[in-house]
Design an enzyme around this catalytic site. Structure first.
Site, PDB file in Angstrom:
ATOM      1  N   LYS A 210       0.721  -1.306   0.094  1.00 25.57           N
ATOM      2  CA  LYS A 210      -0.115   0.019  -0.060  1.00 25.57           C
ATOM      3  C   LYS A 210       0.795   1.313  -0.027  1.00 25.57           C
ATOM      4  CE  LYS A 210      -2.807   3.163   2.751  1.00 25.57           C
ATOM      5  NZ  LYS A 210      -2.289   3.796   1.722  1.00 25.57           N
TER       6      LYS A 210
ATOM      7  N   GLY B 254       6.361   5.268   8.367  1.00 23.72           N
ATOM      8  CA  GLY B 254       5.369   6.298   8.319  1.00 23.72           C
ATOM      9  C   GLY B 254       5.637   7.050   9.709  1.00 23.72           C
TER      10      GLY B 254
ATOM     11  N   THR C 110       0.838   6.366  13.718  1.00 22.12           N
ATOM     12  CA  THR C 110       0.129   5.220  12.941  1.00 22.12           C
ATOM     13  C   THR C 110       0.844   4.205  13.402  1.00 22.12           C
ATOM     14  OG1 THR C 110       0.270   7.081  11.165  1.00 22.12           O
ATOM     15  CG2 THR C 110      -0.205   4.717  10.431  1.00 22.12           C
TER      16      THR C 110
ATOM     17  N   GLU D 117       9.257   1.278  10.937  1.00 21.95           N
ATOM     18  CA  GLU D 117      10.270   2.600  10.517  1.00 21.95           C
ATOM     19  C   GLU D 117       9.580   3.835  10.789  1.00 21.95           C
ATOM     20  OE1 GLU D 117      13.451   2.285  10.067  1.00 21.95           O
ATOM     21  OE2 GLU D 117      13.327   0.020   9.863  1.00 21.95           O
TER      22      GLU D 117
ATOM     23  N   CYS E 174      12.794  11.556   6.601  1.00 19.06           N
ATOM     24  CA  CYS E 174      12.792  11.217   8.090  1.00 19.06           C
ATOM     25  C   CYS E 174      14.227  11.366   8.468  1.00 19.06           C
ATOM     26  CB  CYS E 174      12.348   9.609   8.267  1.00 19.06           C
ATOM     27  SG  CYS E 174      13.332   8.486   7.163  1.00 19.06           S
TER      28      CYS E 174
ATOM     29  N   GLU F  20       8.274  16.152  15.755  1.00 13.65           N
ATOM     30  CA  GLU F  20       8.672  16.190  14.378  1.00 13.65           C
ATOM     31  C   GLU F  20       7.751  17.183  13.554  1.00 13.65           C
ATOM     32  OE1 GLU F  20       7.767  12.479  12.225  1.00 13.65           O
ATOM     33  OE2 GLU F  20       9.505  12.576  11.436  1.00 13.65           O
TER      34      GLU F  20
END
Ligand code: NAD
Length: 495
Positions: A189, A242, A246, A264, A298, A399
């Site tokens: 996905k 992500g 989540t 991750e 990231c 973040e």
């Protein structure tokens, strides 16, 4: 559908898919839900296409196809899988310009970045794991003449790979390549915000001759399709990249079902600049680390810790460098910074600029939404640099994932480590010093999964990649990824 803007070439434009379909059971199909979501062009802010908004019925179809394909795929030889994946990589190479154009168009990143970073790396991901499986070996343990143990590493079954929007095809292939190479069949996905390159990739899989059901690509939102994918009882492992929130939701669903999980997640990475660094190189590389891909990597170094004795000099040179960065049309070769990926994300990043001001930060440059001529509704902002913020304030703890960085002075090595390690995240860090001892001491004490010394984002695909603390669980890359996508079985033979 919009009239696409002028600076694009006809040939590349025709390749940009305006209707994103699922790739299930070897064919391209709309969602069974009959629903669609809009696909935005970040450079202009206009809707340029529609994306299948799949649901649990599409997950079930894809699962059935992947399940049917598993016996033959998992029993095929490594050479067969390798050849097929290498053929796919060759087709990606043939379409490099098209894929780069699509990626830039869909994401807002400079075309030059998509052409030199995203797509070449996506091709390398496929080639790396296609060849890695030709060189694998497993362990044997001899029990002092009593018995011999050996380890089989077998594919897990049907697995899910879920990826984000910031490096779309790069991270999509980083997951599916080891999963497929190890003999699993996959439900993948991509992000609903940047699905276009994965759609073109699906077409290349068909052209390469992938057997039906080995790879299935499902489009839709997190709630519409991500959640049913993670909770499907037949999915044996979930590899997710992500946001941390989540990741927590996914873990809460997958863990009670005892699925293998690789996460991750987010980062709030520190750049540690010591007084004895190679000054000019450090200034330009830390600016690159801060603002590459609009600060939406990231690994971007968003907290720049600078030893006090060079703080003023560094600040002046860094801000001057940042002011030279040109924000503009992603397809313009002169643009260093393209568009932010979406309007909601731009508004989130701008809200952090306001937060930083309210927390007492001094804005040294940038921070404003700007309009680019001919693309007035695009999602552009000037890169922002702040100073004067406490290392423990929200701006320095949360973040932001955009072009906003803070400069923080430190006095000693201990203080640099304290500030670097004081966030909930632990993905990556970079250290700039000419002293080998400093670099090694600091590297050992930084609470991150990756430490770069006098470099940033220099990647060897064989190395373990991942974070600690709230930046993730598990490692990707090299054998780590192949280990994740296999089950180890101990076979013990008594002599
Ligand atoms: P996100 O978490 O919103 O979405 C990532 C993917 O998960 C998307 O495909 C999304 O549709 C899907 N998703 C959303 N909700 C879901 C659910 N409940 N169940 C299953 N899937 C769901 O992240 P994003 O905004 O796309 O990406 C930005 C984040 O990714 C940042 O936090 C960034 O740091 C992180 N990131 C981490 C790495 C890494 O290697 N550690 C790399 C790139 C990005």
């Amino acid at each position: 559908m919009e009239t696409l803007h002028k600076s694009t070439t006809e040939a590349s434009l025709t390749a940009v898919p305006t209707e994103i379909l699922n790739y299930i059971g070897g064919g391209l199909k709309p969602a069974q839900t009959g629903k669609w979501i809009s696909n935005f062009h970040p450079a202009s802010g206009r809707i340029y296409g529609q994306i299948a908004e799949s649901g649990s019925e599409d997950v079930q179809s894809a699962y059935d196809a992947a399940s049917a394909a598993f016996p033959a795929w998992s029993n095929s030889t490594a050479k067969y899988r390798s050849d097929l994946m290498l053929r796919l990589a060759d087709l990606m190479e043939r379409d490099l310009e098209v894929l780069a154009f699509i990626e830039s168009y869909d994401n807002g990143k400079p075309l030059s970045v998509a052409r030199t970073v995203d797509i070449p790396r996506a091709i390398s991901n496929i080639r790396f794991f296609a060849t890695a499986i030709l060189h694998g070996s497993t362990e044997a343990h001899d029990m002092d003449g009593i018995a011999l143990n050996y380890t089989l590493r077998q594919p897990i079954g049907v697995v899910a790979c879920i990826s984000p929007w910031n490096l779309p095809l790069y991270l999509f292939t980083w997951k599916i390549a080891p999963a497929l190479a190890a003999g699993n069949t996959v439900l993948a996905k991509p992000s609903e915000i940047t699905p276009a390159s994965a759609f073109h990739f699906s077409k290349l899989c068909i052209e390469a001759g992938f057997p039906a059901g080995v790879l299935n690509v499902l489009h839709g939102t997190g709630p519409s399709i991500g959640a049913p994918l993670v909770s499907h009882p037949g999915i044996k492992a979930v590899s997710f990249t992500g946001g941390t929130q989540t990741g927590a939701t996914i873990a809460s669903i997958a863990a009670p079902q005892f699925k293998k999980l690789s996460l991750e997640l987010g980062g709030k990475n520190a750049t540690l600049v010591f007084a004895d660094c190679a000054f000019e190189e450090t200034v330009s590389e830390t600016a690159r680390a801060a603002f590459s891909n609009q600060g939406q990597i990231c690994l971007c170094g968003s907290r720049i810790l600078v030893q006090r004795s060079i703080y003023d000099r560094f600040k002046e040179a860094f801000v001057a460098k940042v002011k030279l960065l040109k924000v503009g049309d992603p397809q313009d070769a002169q643009s260093n910074i393209g568009a932010i990926v979406s309007e909601p994300h731009l508004l989130k990043v701008l809200s952090y600029v306001e937060l930083a001001k309210s927390e007492g930060g001094k804005l040294l440059c940038g921070g404003n939404r700007i309009q680019v001529e001919g693309l007035e509704n695009g999602y552009y902002m000037e890169p922002a640099v702040f100073e004067g913020l406490d290392p423990y304030c929200r701006t320095n703890q949360e973040e932001i994932f955009g072009p906003v960085v803070t400069l923080i002075p430190f006095d000693t090595e201990e203080e640099a480590l304290q500030f670097a390690n004081c966030t909930p995240y632990g993905l990556a860090s970079s250290v700039w010093t000419s002293n080998l001892g400093t670099s090694q001491r600091v590297a050992a004490k930084l609470q991150t999964g990756i430490v770069w010394i006098n470099c940033w984002m220099l990647r060897d695909l064989r190395t373990p990649f991942g974070g600690v603390k709230q930046s993730g669980v598990g490692r990707e890359g090299g054998w780590e990824a192949l280990r994740f996508f296999t089950e180890a079985k101990n076979v013990c033979i008594k002599h």
